[in-house]
Design an enzyme around this catalytic site. Sequence first.
Site, PDB file in Angstrom:
ATOM      1  N   ASP A 185       0.052  -9.077  -1.892  1.00  0.00           N
ATOM      2  CA  ASP A 185       0.751  -9.086  -0.617  1.00  0.00           C
ATOM      3  C   ASP A 185       1.298 -10.492  -0.373  1.00  0.00           C
ATOM      4  O   ASP A 185       1.002 -11.425  -1.119  1.00  0.00           O
ATOM      5  CB  ASP A 185      -0.150  -8.612   0.513  1.00  0.00           C
ATOM      6  CG  ASP A 185      -1.365  -9.488   0.736  1.00  0.00           C
ATOM      7  OD1 ASP A 185      -1.411 -10.607   0.191  1.00  0.00           O
ATOM      8  OD2 ASP A 185      -2.271  -9.068   1.465  1.00  0.00           O
ATOM      9  N   GLY A 219       0.877 -12.656   2.077  1.00  0.00           N
ATOM     10  CA  GLY A 219       0.111 -13.630   2.836  1.00  0.00           C
ATOM     11  C   GLY A 219       0.456 -13.635   4.305  1.00  0.00           C
ATOM     12  O   GLY A 219      -0.243 -14.245   5.112  1.00  0.00           O
ATOM     13  N   ASP A 246       6.819 -11.387   5.617  1.00  0.00           N
ATOM     14  CA  ASP A 246       7.254 -10.713   6.833  1.00  0.00           C
ATOM     15  C   ASP A 246       6.376 -11.139   8.003  1.00  0.00           C
ATOM     16  O   ASP A 246       5.323 -11.749   7.822  1.00  0.00           O
ATOM     17  CB  ASP A 246       7.187  -9.195   6.660  1.00  0.00           C
ATOM     18  CG  ASP A 246       5.753  -8.695   6.524  1.00  0.00           C
ATOM     19  OD1 ASP A 246       4.945  -9.386   5.867  1.00  0.00           O
ATOM     20  OD2 ASP A 246       5.433  -7.623   7.066  1.00  0.00           O
ATOM     21  N   HIS A 292     -19.555   3.684  -5.437  1.00  0.00           N
ATOM     22  CA  HIS A 292     -19.416   5.068  -4.986  1.00  0.00           C
ATOM     23  C   HIS A 292     -18.209   5.245  -4.062  1.00  0.00           C
ATOM     24  O   HIS A 292     -17.437   6.196  -4.211  1.00  0.00           O
ATOM     25  CB  HIS A 292     -20.682   5.534  -4.269  1.00  0.00           C
ATOM     26  CG  HIS A 292     -20.502   6.853  -3.584  1.00  0.00           C
ATOM     27  ND1 HIS A 292     -20.567   8.055  -4.253  1.00  0.00           N
ATOM     28  CD2 HIS A 292     -20.183   7.153  -2.297  1.00  0.00           C
ATOM     29  CE1 HIS A 292     -20.313   9.045  -3.413  1.00  0.00           C
ATOM     30  NE2 HIS A 292     -20.078   8.525  -2.213  1.00  0.00           N
ATOM     31  N   CYS A 332     -20.289  10.122  -9.943  1.00  0.00           N
ATOM     32  CA  CYS A 332     -20.130   8.693 -10.222  1.00  0.00           C
ATOM     33  C   CYS A 332     -21.436   8.097 -10.742  1.00  0.00           C
ATOM     34  O   CYS A 332     -22.507   8.715 -10.665  1.00  0.00           O
ATOM     35  CB  CYS A 332     -19.658   7.943  -8.969  1.00  0.00           C
ATOM     36  SG  CYS A 332     -20.938   7.580  -7.759  1.00  0.00           S
ATOM     37  N   ASP A 390      -3.412   0.860   0.254  1.00  0.00           N
ATOM     38  CA  ASP A 390      -4.488  -0.085  -0.029  1.00  0.00           C
ATOM     39  C   ASP A 390      -5.299  -0.289   1.231  1.00  0.00           C
ATOM     40  O   ASP A 390      -4.793  -0.110   2.347  1.00  0.00           O
ATOM     41  CB  ASP A 390      -3.938  -1.441  -0.485  1.00  0.00           C
ATOM     42  CG  ASP A 390      -3.522  -2.296   0.702  1.00  0.00           C
ATOM     43  OD1 ASP A 390      -4.309  -3.172   1.114  1.00  0.00           O
ATOM     44  OD2 ASP A 390      -2.429  -2.069   1.255  1.00  0.00           O
ATOM     45  N   CYS A 405     -24.327   8.081  -8.123  1.00  0.00           N
ATOM     46  CA  CYS A 405     -24.914   9.382  -7.808  1.00  0.00           C
ATOM     47  C   CYS A 405     -25.638   9.998  -8.994  1.00  0.00           C
ATOM     48  O   CYS A 405     -26.560  10.801  -8.817  1.00  0.00           O
ATOM     49  CB  CYS A 405     -23.828  10.319  -7.286  1.00  0.00           C
ATOM     50  SG  CYS A 405     -23.158   9.791  -5.691  1.00  0.00           S
ATOM     51  N   CYS A 422     -21.020  14.534  -6.319  1.00  0.00           N
ATOM     52  CA  CYS A 422     -20.314  13.418  -6.954  1.00  0.00           C
ATOM     53  C   CYS A 422     -20.928  13.099  -8.311  1.00  0.00           C
ATOM     54  O   CYS A 422     -22.157  13.128  -8.470  1.00  0.00           O
ATOM     55  CB  CYS A 422     -20.382  12.184  -6.044  1.00  0.00           C
ATOM     56  SG  CYS A 422     -19.576  10.711  -6.708  1.00  0.00           S
TER      57      CYS A 422
END
Length: 380
Positions: free
Chosen positions: A93, A95, A147, A336, A307, A267, A310, A305
Site C-alpha cells: 500500500d 503508506g 492518496d 487457523h 488445517c 486485504d 485443527c 477444518c
Amino acid sequence: MAIRYELLKTCKQSGARLGRLHTPHGTVETPVFMPVGTQATVKTMSPEELKEMGSSIILSNTYHLFLRPGHEIVRDAGGLHRFMNWDGAVLTDSGGFQVFSLSSLRKITEEGVSFRSHLSGEPLFISPEKSIEIQNALGADIIMAFDECPPYPAEREYVKTSMDRTYRWLERCQKAHRRPEEQALFGIVQGGMYRDLREESVRQITSVDLPGYAIGGLSVGEPKDLMYEALEYTTPHLPVDKPRYLMGVGSPDALVEGVLRGIDMFDCVLPTRIARNGTTMTSQGRLVVRNAKYARDYSPLDPACDCYTCRNYSRAYLRHLIKAEETFGIRLTTYHNLYFLLRLMEQVRAAIREDRLLDFRRTFFRQYYGSDEGAPTRNF
C-alpha cells in the site's frame, strides 16, 4: 504492463467475477484474500506456512517499511521478495492510510503530508513522488498510488477537496513511477459516502490508464450497509478487464458481500489481530477459545477444518497457550484464521464457477452468523 487480469467467468446467479491475476511472481486466482504482512512478515507465520495454507499474494506496508528498516536496506537486499524469502506475489500500500491514521500531528498540502513518526516523533514528509520512490525500492508486484483517505464521517466539502487532491496525486505518482514493466500501479477511488463524489472519483481515476484500480475510504467506521451501498454505485463504473481491489476489508460476511458486488481482491489485518487474543473463525461462527468453557474441551477448534491447528491440537490446549501468553498459541490461532479465510475464498470461487454463489451465501451466513443477512452489527 507488469500484471494481466484474465476474466474467466461471471456467475449467472449473482454476477460475481472469477478470474486470474498474472503477476511477475505467479498467478493469483481471484477473488482472493491477501494476508497482511505489515513489516515484511505476516505476524508469527513463516513464508512456508503461508504457501502451505494456499496463499499466493500478501500485502506489506510502505509507511512501516519506510520507518524501519528503511526502503534502501530492502532494495539493497534484492527487494521485498528476497528480503523476506517470499516468492509469491506482493502488494504494497502507499503508506497514506497510516500517515493519516497514526499521526495526529500532520499537515496536508498539495505537495504531500508532513507528520511525525509514531515510533520516534521524528518529523517526516511523504509526497506522491516519495511514496512511489519507496515502493519502487521495495519492489512489490503491485504498488498503490498515494492518496488521502478521509475519515468517517466527513463533511462533503472536505471529501470533495480530498478526492480531487487524490486524483492530482495519482497523476504525479504515474509520472514518478520508474518500474512500470515490473510493478503495476493501481489508482484509488475515494469520495466518502457521497454517491456523486464516488462516481466522479471513478471517472477521474480511470481516466488514467492503469493495470488495476482500488476502492479506498471504506471500512473506516461506517455501518456495513453504507459500505455495500457505496460498492454498488462504484464497481459498475470500473473497467471490466482490470482487477478491482477493496482495501482493508476481511470479515467473512464482507468478503462474500464484496465479491457479490464485483470485487476481486481484499486485504485486512482482522484474522491475525483477533487471533492474538484467542478469537477464531470456525464453520459454525466465531469462537473465543480463551473462554473458561473450553478448559476441558479436547475437541478440535473446528471439527470441519483440516488445517494444521485443527488436525493436531485441542481447544483446551489452545486455551492454555493463549492464557499463558505463549507465542505458539498465537501462531496456531493465526494459522487457523488465515486458513479459514483462504478456504472461504476457495469456496466462493467454486460457487462462482458453478453459478451458485447466492445459494452459498445463504448457507454460509446461516452457519456462521445464524442469519441470512450476515453479521448483526458493523463489527466482526
